[in-house]
Every structure is written in structure tokens, then in C-alpha cells.
Design a protein around this motif. Sequence first.
Motif, PDB file in Angstrom:
ATOM      1  N   LYS A 105      19.531   4.082  24.838  1.00 50.20           N
ATOM      2  CA  LYS A 105      19.356   5.263  23.981  1.00 50.20           C
ATOM      3  C   LYS A 105      19.427   4.873  22.505  1.00 50.20           C
ATOM      4  O   LYS A 105      18.625   5.323  21.690  1.00 50.20           O
ATOM      5  N   TYR A 106      20.375   4.002  22.172  1.00 50.23           N
ATOM      6  CA  TYR A 106      20.519   3.528  20.797  1.00 50.23           C
ATOM      7  C   TYR A 106      19.264   2.758  20.357  1.00 50.23           C
ATOM      8  O   TYR A 106      18.736   2.978  19.264  1.00 50.23           O
ATOM      9  N   GLU A 107      18.798   1.848  21.209  1.00 48.67           N
ATOM     10  CA  GLU A 107      17.616   1.039  20.876  1.00 48.67           C
ATOM     11  C   GLU A 107      16.372   1.910  20.710  1.00 48.67           C
ATOM     12  O   GLU A 107      15.567   1.687  19.791  1.00 48.67           O
ATOM     13  N   LEU A 108      16.192   2.890  21.575  1.00 51.70           N
ATOM     14  CA  LEU A 108      15.026   3.772  21.462  1.00 51.70           C
ATOM     15  C   LEU A 108      15.105   4.634  20.200  1.00 51.70           C
ATOM     16  O   LEU A 108      14.081   4.917  19.578  1.00 51.70           O
ATOM     17  N   SER A 109      16.307   5.023  19.807  1.00 56.44           N
ATOM     18  CA  SER A 109      16.475   5.770  18.551  1.00 56.44           C
ATOM     19  C   SER A 109      16.082   4.905  17.353  1.00 56.44           C
ATOM     20  O   SER A 109      15.459   5.388  16.410  1.00 56.44           O
ATOM     21  N   ALA A 110      16.442   3.616  17.419  1.00 51.78           N
ATOM     22  CA  ALA A 110      16.078   2.698  16.339  1.00 51.78           C
ATOM     23  C   ALA A 110      14.560   2.531  16.260  1.00 51.78           C
ATOM     24  O   ALA A 110      13.992   2.472  15.166  1.00 51.78           O
ATOM     25  N   ILE A 111      13.897   2.466  17.410  1.00 54.27           N
ATOM     26  CA  ILE A 111      12.434   2.365  17.437  1.00 54.27           C
ATOM     27  C   ILE A 111      11.826   3.616  16.822  1.00 54.27           C
ATOM     28  O   ILE A 111      10.915   3.540  15.992  1.00 54.27           O
ATOM     29  N   SER A 112      12.345   4.771  17.189  1.00 57.05           N
ATOM     30  CA  SER A 112      11.838   6.034  16.652  1.00 57.05           C
ATOM     31  C   SER A 112      11.992   6.081  15.133  1.00 57.05           C
ATOM     32  O   SER A 112      11.084   6.517  14.423  1.00 57.05           O
ATOM     33  N   ALA A 113      13.117   5.600  14.640  1.00 59.89           N
ATOM     34  CA  ALA A 113      13.345   5.587  13.194  1.00 59.89           C
ATOM     35  C   ALA A 113      12.360   4.662  12.493  1.00 59.89           C
ATOM     36  O   ALA A 113      11.871   4.976  11.404  1.00 59.89           O
ATOM     37  N   LYS A 114      12.054   3.523  13.108  1.00 64.83           N
ATOM     38  CA  LYS A 114      11.090   2.596  12.519  1.00 64.83           C
ATOM     39  C   LYS A 114       9.694   3.197  12.452  1.00 64.83           C
ATOM     40  O   LYS A 114       8.931   2.912  11.526  1.00 64.83           O
ATOM     41  N   LEU A 115       9.360   4.014  13.429  1.00 61.56           N
ATOM     42  CA  LEU A 115       8.020   4.612  13.475  1.00 61.56           C
ATOM     43  C   LEU A 115       7.870   5.757  12.476  1.00 61.56           C
ATOM     44  O   LEU A 115       6.759   6.092  12.089  1.00 61.56           O
ATOM     45  N   GLY A 116       8.961   6.365  12.086  1.00 54.86           N
ATOM     46  CA  GLY A 116       8.893   7.468  11.137  1.00 54.86           C
ATOM     47  C   GLY A 116       8.534   8.786  11.792  1.00 54.86           C
ATOM     48  O   GLY A 116       8.499   8.913  13.012  1.00 54.86           O
ATOM     49  N   ASN A 117       8.255   9.759  10.959  1.00 60.38           N
ATOM     50  CA  ASN A 117       7.943  11.101  11.448  1.00 60.38           C
ATOM     51  C   ASN A 117       6.573  11.148  12.108  1.00 60.38           C
ATOM     52  O   ASN A 117       5.688  10.355  11.783  1.00 60.38           O
ATOM     53  N   PRO A 118       6.371  12.123  13.014  1.00 58.23           N
ATOM     54  CA  PRO A 118       5.053  12.302  13.623  1.00 58.23           C
ATOM     55  C   PRO A 118       3.997  12.602  12.556  1.00 58.23           C
ATOM     56  O   PRO A 118       4.316  13.108  11.481  1.00 58.23           O
ATOM     57  N   GLY A 119       2.761  12.278  12.855  1.00 58.16           N
ATOM     58  CA  GLY A 119       1.669  12.581  11.941  1.00 58.16           C
ATOM     59  C   GLY A 119       1.191  11.403  11.127  1.00 58.16           C
ATOM     60  O   GLY A 119       0.557  11.578  10.084  1.00 58.16           O
ATOM     61  N   ALA A 120       1.486  10.194  11.581  1.00 55.38           N
ATOM     62  CA  ALA A 120       1.104   9.002  10.819  1.00 55.38           C
ATOM     63  C   ALA A 120      -0.412   8.915  10.634  1.00 55.38           C
ATOM     64  O   ALA A 120      -0.886   8.532   9.563  1.00 55.38           O
ATOM     65  N   ALA A 121      -1.173   9.280  11.649  1.00 56.34           N
ATOM     66  CA  ALA A 121      -2.633   9.203  11.548  1.00 56.34           C
ATOM     67  C   ALA A 121      -3.149  10.144  10.460  1.00 56.34           C
ATOM     68  O   ALA A 121      -4.019   9.774   9.662  1.00 56.34           O
ATOM     69  N   ALA A 122      -2.603  11.335  10.405  1.00 57.26           N
ATOM     70  CA  ALA A 122      -3.025  12.297   9.379  1.00 57.26           C
ATOM     71  C   ALA A 122      -2.656  11.808   7.986  1.00 57.26           C
ATOM     72  O   ALA A 122      -3.454  11.925   7.040  1.00 57.26           O
ATOM     73  N   ARG A 123      -1.454  11.237   7.863  1.00 59.60           N
ATOM     74  CA  ARG A 123      -1.050  10.700   6.550  1.00 59.60           C
ATOM     75  C   ARG A 123      -1.947   9.551   6.125  1.00 59.60           C
ATOM     76  O   ARG A 123      -2.359   9.451   4.965  1.00 59.60           O
ATOM     77  N   ALA A 124      -2.284   8.694   7.071  1.00 59.09           N
ATOM     78  CA  ALA A 124      -3.164   7.563   6.761  1.00 59.09           C
ATOM     79  C   ALA A 124      -4.549   8.051   6.355  1.00 59.09           C
ATOM     80  O   ALA A 124      -5.172   7.519   5.422  1.00 59.09           O
ATOM     81  N   ALA A 125      -5.034   9.089   7.029  1.00 57.95           N
ATOM     82  CA  ALA A 125      -6.339   9.649   6.679  1.00 57.95           C
ATOM     83  C   ALA A 125      -6.330  10.245   5.273  1.00 57.95           C
ATOM     84  O   ALA A 125      -7.291  10.063   4.518  1.00 57.95           O
ATOM     85  N   LYS A 126      -5.247  10.909   4.902  1.00 59.39           N
ATOM     86  CA  LYS A 126      -5.146  11.480   3.560  1.00 59.39           C
ATOM     87  C   LYS A 126      -5.144  10.370   2.500  1.00 59.39           C
ATOM     88  O   LYS A 126      -5.769  10.486   1.450  1.00 59.39           O
ATOM     89  N   ILE A 127      -4.431   9.295   2.772  1.00 58.58           N
ATOM     90  CA  ILE A 127      -4.400   8.174   1.839  1.00 58.58           C
ATOM     91  C   ILE A 127      -5.788   7.569   1.699  1.00 58.58           C
ATOM     92  O   ILE A 127      -6.263   7.293   0.589  1.00 58.58           O
ATOM     93  N   ALA A 128      -6.462   7.371   2.836  1.00 58.61           N
ATOM     94  CA  ALA A 128      -7.806   6.793   2.799  1.00 58.61           C
ATOM     95  C   ALA A 128      -8.769   7.704   2.045  1.00 58.61           C
ATOM     96  O   ALA A 128      -9.587   7.259   1.252  1.00 58.61           O
ATOM     97  N   HIS A 129      -8.653   9.017   2.269  1.00 58.06           N
ATOM     98  CA  HIS A 129      -9.520   9.970   1.595  1.00 58.06           C
ATOM     99  C   HIS A 129      -9.262   9.954   0.088  1.00 58.06           C
ATOM    100  O   HIS A 129     -10.210  10.019  -0.709  1.00 58.06           O
ATOM    101  N   ALA A 130      -8.017   9.856  -0.303  1.00 58.57           N
ATOM    102  CA  ALA A 130      -7.667   9.817  -1.730  1.00 58.57           C
ATOM    103  C   ALA A 130      -8.218   8.551  -2.396  1.00 58.57           C
ATOM    104  O   ALA A 130      -8.473   8.558  -3.600  1.00 58.57           O
ATOM    105  N   MET A 131      -8.416   7.502  -1.633  1.00 61.92           N
ATOM    106  CA  MET A 131      -8.922   6.251  -2.190  1.00 61.92           C
ATOM    107  C   MET A 131     -10.435   6.289  -2.425  1.00 61.92           C
ATOM    108  O   MET A 131     -10.957   5.446  -3.149  1.00 61.92           O
ATOM    109  N   LEU A 132     -11.121   7.261  -1.850  1.00 61.91           N
ATOM    110  CA  LEU A 132     -12.584   7.363  -2.007  1.00 61.91           C
ATOM    111  C   LEU A 132     -12.981   7.889  -3.361  1.00 61.91           C
ATOM    112  O   LEU A 132     -12.379   8.567  -4.038  1.00 61.91           O
TER     113      LEU A 132
END
Length: 71
Positions: free
Chosen positions: A44-71
Motif C-alpha cells: 500500500k505504501y509503495e503504490l501510494s508512492a507510485i501514485s504521488a510520482k504520477l501526479g494528479n489525473p489529467g496528464a494527457a490534457a495538461r500535455a495537450a495544453k502545453i503543446a497547444h500553447a507552443m504553437l
Amino acid sequence: MCIRDSIIAGKAVVPEFIQKEANGGQIAAEALDILKSDRYKQIKYELSAISAKLGNPGAAARAAKIAHAML
């Protein structure tokens, strides 16, 4: 657990059952062993650490916004 989680943790956190190993007896025996020992708390502790490393849900959307801002 999937391979991605093992890569992020840098080690195997929970066992992976592949093909012939993925049968009810093997899975039940491992589950009982985990639940009857302190391994549950460690997993449980190890899986919590993995979750923390991955960050909040929505990484794909955040990446898309960054890519769009770069255009």
C-alpha cells in the motif's frame, strides 16, 4: 500492478501473474499471503508512492495544453 508501475517504482511492488501463472490457485495463495503478513502495508505504501510520482489525473490534457500553447 502493471509493468509501468514496476518501472516507476524501480522494483517489483506486487507479483505479476502471466499466462500459466495466472490461475486461481496461484493468485489466491499470493493474496492470502499478502493479507496475512505485513506485506499489505508495504505494498500500500509503495503504490501510494507510485501514485504521488504520477501526479494528479489529467496528464494527457495538461500535455495537450502545453503543446497547444507552443504553437
